[in-house]
Design an enzyme around this catalytic site. Structure first.
Site, PDB file in Angstrom:
ATOM      1  N   HIS A   1      27.118  -3.777  11.201  1.00  0.00           N
ATOM      2  CA  HIS A   1      27.745  -4.978  11.562  1.00  0.00           C
ATOM      3  C   HIS A   1      26.698  -5.884  12.276  1.00  0.00           C
ATOM      4  CE1 HIS A   1      31.629  -3.434  10.698  1.00  0.00           C
ATOM      5  NE2 HIS A   1      31.302  -2.578  11.164  1.00  0.00           N
TER       6      HIS A   1
ATOM      7  N   SER B   1      25.518  20.294  17.711  1.00  0.00           N
ATOM      8  CA  SER B   1      26.835  19.644  18.057  1.00  0.00           C
ATOM      9  C   SER B   1      26.580  18.423  19.085  1.00  0.00           C
ATOM     10  CB  SER B   1      27.726  20.753  18.728  1.00  0.00           C
ATOM     11  OG  SER B   1      28.038  21.657  18.054  1.00  0.00           O
TER      12      SER B   1
END
Length: 187
Positions: free
Chosen positions: A113, A158
């Site tokens: 964006h 992670s």
């Protein structure tokens, strides 16, 4: 030029274009049906993902729930596994190689964006492709951002936020992700 062509070329496009809305609605119908299947419906799962994605390998498992934008911009190789809660926003191509495993709640994003609030408020966007090589393992809750290319044999820790590309044989982790180890044969 159509909004679809602009999207594919990485140019600013209007995601509210009728044809793009129809494509996303079709993808949503397929993944919502997929997300309602049980483990015993493995053949139906294969059929739905094969219809949804651009390319699939012979062997793959995607645990529900799974979400995407278009589906037709996603290609997965042989022996692919995605755990629960995977989201792939595929406004641009997402290519994932052979023997790749994705942990739970992983997000792979191609949508971008504008930084300018004036452009952003016009509701336009653009997209950058993501490519993940062979033998990669992406840990739970990791985020792969637009434009990232990961080489072969990459392990993503992670919770990592991957904002740039990395070559082969590395373990990356952190926010933003950085190399924390090189992978060698004897590991």
């Amino acid at each position: 030029m159509s909004e679809l062509n602009k999207m594919r070329l990485g140019e600013f496009y209007d995601p509210n274009d009728d044809s793009l809305c129809k494509m996303r609605a079709h993808a949503r119908a397929l993944f919502e049906k997929y997300n309602q299947t049980s483990h015993e419906q493995s053949q139906l799962r294969v059929e739905l993902i094969t219809e949804l994605f651009a390319k699939v390998g012979q062997k793959f498992v995607i645990e529900p729930t799974f979400h995407c934008d278009y589906g037709k911009n996603i290609s997965i190789g042989e022996n692919f596994f995605a755990n629960f809660g995977c989201v792939i926003l595929d406004c641009a191509q997402v290519s994932i190689g052979d023997n790749c495993f994705i942990g739970p709640q992983v997000g792979i994003y191609t949508a971008c964006h504008p930084l300018s609030p004036i452009k952003r408020n016009r509701m336009i966007e653009y997209a950058k492709a993501v490519s993940i090589g062979d033998n990669c393992w992406i840990g739970g809750h990791a985020t792969i951002n637009p434009g990232v290319v990961l080489g072969d044999n990459v392990v993503v820790g992670s919770g990592a936020v991957v904002t740039k590309s990395f070559g082969d044989n590395v373990v990356i982790a952190g926010n933003p992700a950085k190399v924390i180890r090189t992978i060698t044969e004897d590991m």
